[in-house]
Design a protein around this motif. Structure first.
Motif, PDB file in Angstrom:
ATOM      1  N   PRO A  10      72.419  48.328  65.724  1.00  0.00           N
ATOM      2  CA  PRO A  10      71.017  48.623  65.378  1.00  0.00           C
ATOM      3  C   PRO A  10      70.151  47.387  65.606  1.00  0.00           C
ATOM      4  O   PRO A  10      70.610  46.246  65.462  1.00  0.00           O
ATOM      5  N   ALA A  11      68.889  47.587  65.968  1.00  0.00           N
ATOM      6  CA  ALA A  11      67.990  46.467  66.266  1.00  0.00           C
ATOM      7  C   ALA A  11      67.806  45.554  65.066  1.00  0.00           C
ATOM      8  O   ALA A  11      67.528  44.356  65.224  1.00  0.00           O
ATOM      9  N   GLN A  12      67.954  46.082  63.846  1.00  0.00           N
ATOM     10  CA  GLN A  12      67.751  45.267  62.650  1.00  0.00           C
ATOM     11  C   GLN A  12      69.029  44.546  62.212  1.00  0.00           C
ATOM     12  O   GLN A  12      69.027  43.817  61.208  1.00  0.00           O
TER      13      GLN A  12
ATOM     14  N   HIS B 126      80.289  43.585  77.437  1.00  0.00           N
ATOM     15  CA  HIS B 126      79.046  42.884  77.717  1.00  0.00           C
ATOM     16  C   HIS B 126      77.933  43.583  76.937  1.00  0.00           C
ATOM     17  O   HIS B 126      78.100  44.698  76.455  1.00  0.00           O
ATOM     18  N   ARG B 127      76.804  42.931  76.852  1.00  0.00           N
ATOM     19  CA  ARG B 127      75.600  43.514  76.246  1.00  0.00           C
ATOM     20  C   ARG B 127      75.899  44.091  74.862  1.00  0.00           C
ATOM     21  O   ARG B 127      75.562  45.248  74.550  1.00  0.00           O
ATOM     22  N   LYS B 128      76.505  43.272  73.999  1.00  0.00           N
ATOM     23  CA  LYS B 128      76.934  43.755  72.675  1.00  0.00           C
ATOM     24  C   LYS B 128      75.754  44.207  71.814  1.00  0.00           C
ATOM     25  O   LYS B 128      75.919  45.083  70.950  1.00  0.00           O
TER      26      LYS B 128
ATOM     27  N   CYS C 178      73.127  40.270  63.708  1.00  0.00           N
ATOM     28  CA  CYS C 178      73.663  39.639  64.924  1.00  0.00           C
ATOM     29  C   CYS C 178      72.916  40.069  66.189  1.00  0.00           C
ATOM     30  O   CYS C 178      73.253  39.604  67.288  1.00  0.00           O
ATOM     31  N   PHE C 179      71.947  40.964  66.054  1.00  0.00           N
ATOM     32  CA  PHE C 179      71.293  41.533  67.240  1.00  0.00           C
ATOM     33  C   PHE C 179      70.662  40.458  68.119  1.00  0.00           C
ATOM     34  O   PHE C 179      70.874  40.414  69.335  1.00  0.00           O
ATOM     35  N   ASP C 180      69.869  39.576  67.522  1.00  0.00           N
ATOM     36  CA  ASP C 180      69.154  38.570  68.307  1.00  0.00           C
ATOM     37  C   ASP C 180      70.119  37.587  68.979  1.00  0.00           C
ATOM     38  O   ASP C 180      69.905  37.170  70.123  1.00  0.00           O
TER      39      ASP C 180
END
Length: 678
Positions: free
Chosen positions: A118-120, A111-113, A123-125
């Motif tokens: 990294p925030a940049q 969960h919560r991949k 696939c983060f968003d």
């Protein structure tokens, strides 16, 4: 690299999914790490000849010299990818363990991949949106229940959702409850893969029963993960299971666990036989556990016999807490003691039962140590005290714990006391003489406290089957003689105390007195007293019995923060909050109302995060010495002024309503700060 350097580097990792024991990182995070840590992780994989393309997540231990290389081949293609293999490396022992989940029907899932990238990252968003969907649907409320694929899918189903291409959608299909034809039940599918001790075994560990002194038998052990863990600790543990260990012998043992077995047996007669069979094997203590659920949850499934059929064709008989207790007691004709929701103890060894119950209601004291001799004219006594200072301090601690002189078997150093002082009575007299008047007051307080503890214990024993004096352990017999003279006197005083909990005037007066002496509490005049569970041992004996009666119906208060004693209705409420210790405005996660007159327990789960009521004026439930008290008090004053509330107003609104009020006032809360919305 050594353990010290490794722990330093792990502590400085700036990103990842951070849990108390470990940090999870995807390999795409490596450029953000200290290069020496990255190279070390890769070198470990290389040393074990693991293809770098065959693992994707690294789990770094925060407390040990240990890491795991985890394979999630569908990390970027599935919303909740499954673990296919883990390689755990103990760098102190230079050993490793490989666990393969490729053929498992219930592998661990992620969960919560987004927290592992990294925030940049591109696939983060997308991953963050997936997590927010789950949070908004209320799927993350019980983190212990969602770590494996089948339990996660059941959680999704229970909340009225379904997965379509990895994203959550409201379920549109209606279960045809008229179709109750079932050809066979796949019982074996209920046996999950465990990666830590099961809840019943954790309770045994908590109560000190997994100390190596007892033999253990797991009746219906499933795949045997509990046994593997117990055996790794050197414990004498055996098990039997009709699907996974049908040839194993059923062996009589001190402790027998029948954990989450009776709820998966669809045949009532066979269910009874399993429970009776486990009891037959029990020498000292039987632990029985089963799944709990309310009618709303159960209604989602296809009814079958006295239970339901799940989506993977397994049978489940869900119970209410009081229903489960009644079933166990009717079947075994023995008293069942609630330990936690869905977990009960039944003692075949009645002496052990009395020891357990007595210890359950015993307060633990942290008396100030009195070790410095005060001036005295009796120089010989002072020298004797100084010469045997450490021995006498240990003897003093035992006297304070018991509220009386210890028997020979209760203090292992009694022979040394006899050799040095003459006997235990002389040693206590010497301690009181040398340490002065303050020591006498402390010892008198210990006597009063122990006597009160025993009264509470004997009062709550009235709920159980009567135990004759001859069946009590020796230590309790000594207590009775010292504090009550006879068992008859102790029983009479305890019954009087128990009957007093029905007197609402006495309860109200006790609540008023408790509010005056407790380090922190909230008194709602004529209605209730609220306090943190840590202060329960400080309550007057009458209220300890009042709450203790509720605890006997509900079980241990591990997940509970606040206790509310209702003055006039014969009820006690137990409330668990999200982030009670860290948030200035924790929200109510669950509320349990124990109706003692009806011997019933109501569970209220605030599944939807937006419906959870925030706790206003939390400072009333904190001590002034709490490290966050001053910040909390300041925050509460500003918030109350903003909302036009008095300090003791009872405010019960949902988080959604609360947020709307703040929005209307053009305010928002960040930590302990109330800011204007710009």
């Amino acid at each position: 690299m050594d353990a010290t350097k490794f722990n330093q580097l792990v502590s400085s990792v700036p990103l990842g999914k951070k849990l108390p024991e470990a940090i999870y990182l995807h390999k795409d995070c490596f450029p953000e790490l200290d290069n020496s840590l990255t190279q070390f992780i890769l070198a470990v994989g290389s040393a074990l000849k693991i293809d770098p393309n065959e693992w994707h997540i690294v789990k770094l231990s925060r407390n040990e010299f240990r890491l795991s290389l985890l394979s999630y081949p569908t990390f970027f293609t599935e919303a909740y990818p499954s673990l296919t293999q883990s390689v755990t490396v103990d760098l102190n022992k230079l050993s490793h363990r490989i666990v393969d989940y490729k053929d498992s029907d219930n592998p661990p899932i992620l969960h919560r991949k987004e927290t592992m990238l990294p925030a940049q990252h591109e696939c983060f968003d997308e991953f963050k949106a997936i997590t927010e969907e789950g949070e908004n649907a209320g799927l993350y409320q019980n983190s212990r229940m969602i770590g494996f694929k089948q339990s996660w899918l059941r959680t999704i189903e229970a909340h009225g959702y379904t997965l379509v291409d990895g994203r959550l959608f409201r379920s549109s299909a209606v279960i045809d409850q008229s179709n109750t034809t079932v050809t066979s039940i796949d019982r074996h599918k209920t046996a999950i893969v465990r990666h830590e001790l099961s809840a019943p075994m954790k309770q045994l560990a908590k109560q000190g029963y997994l100390n190596g002194e007892h033999t253990i038998f797991d009746y219906g052990c499933g795949r045997g993960d509990d046994l593997t863990e117990l055996e790794a600790h050197g414990l004498d543990a055996l098990g039997w299971d009709p699907n996974f260990r049908p040839e194993a012998e059923k062996v009589k043992s001190d402790l027998v666990n029948i954990g989450f077995v009776i709820n998966v047996i669809e045949d009532k007669v066979e269910r009874d036989e399993a429970l009776l069979g486990a009891w037959e094997l029990t020498e000292k203590l039987l632990v029985v556990s089963a799944m709990l659920a309310n009618d709303k949850f159960i209604s989602q499934f296809t009814p079958y016999k006295d239970g339901v059929i799940t989506s993977i064709n397994t049978f489940q008989k869900y119970y209410a807490q009081s229903e489960l207790k009644g079933y166990i007691e009717r079947t075994l004709d023995e008293n069942a003691i609630a330990i936690a929701p869905g977990i009960f103890y039944l003692f075949k060894d009645k002496l052990e039962e009395q020891r357990f119950l007595s210890g359950r209601f015993k307060r633990h004291h942290s008396w100030k140590q009195l070790t410095t001799p005060t001036p005295t004219s009796e120089e010989q006594a002072r020298l004797l005290f100084t010469k045997h200072h450490n021995l006498l301090n240990r003897f003093w601690d035992k006297c304070l714990e018991l509220g009386r002189l210890p028997a020979l078997e209760e203090f292992t150093e009694t022979p040394e006391i006899i050799a040095a002082i003459g006997n235990a009575k002389k040693a206590l007299k010497l301690l009181l003489q040398v340490q002065g008047e303050q020591a006498t007051k402390v010892f008198e307080a210990a006597i009063a406290t122990r006597r009160e503890d025993l009264l509470v214990y004997f009062a709550l024993c009235q709920f159980e089957q009567h135990k004759g004096y001859t069946h009590l352990p020796n230590e309790l017999k000594r207590d009775i003689k010292v504090f009550f003279d006879t068992y008859k006197v102790a029983q009479a005083e305890a019954k009087t105390l128990l009957y007093r909990i029905a007197n609402t005037q006495e309860i109200e007066q006790a609540c008023i007195e408790a509010h005056q002496i407790l380090p922190a509490s909230k008194l709602n005049d004529g209605h209730s007293l609220e306090l943190h569970k840590q202060f329960l041992p400080l309550l007057p004996a009458l209220l300890r019995v009042y709450v203790g009666a509720a605890v006997q119906l509900y079980g241990e208060l591990d997940e509970i923060d606040i206790v509310k004693i209702h003055i006039t209705s014969g009820k006690v409420s137990f409330m668990g909050y999200d982030n009670f210790d860290t948030s200035p405005l924790p929200t109510l996660r669950e509320r349990i109302k124990v109706k003692m007159w009806q011997l019933d327990v109501d569970f209220f789960d605030y599944v939807d995060e937006h419906s959870r009521p925030p706790l206003i004026n939390k400072h009333l439930l904190l001590t002034s010495t709490d490290e966050t008290y001053k910040k909390q008090l300041s925050f509460d004053k500003r918030l109350s002024k903003l909302l036009g509330l008095n300090e003791h107003d009872n405010v019960f609104m949902s988080k959604c309503e609360f947020d709307s009020k703040l929005l209307m006032l053009n305010k928002k809360i960040i930590g302990f700060t109330i800011k204007s919305v710009t």
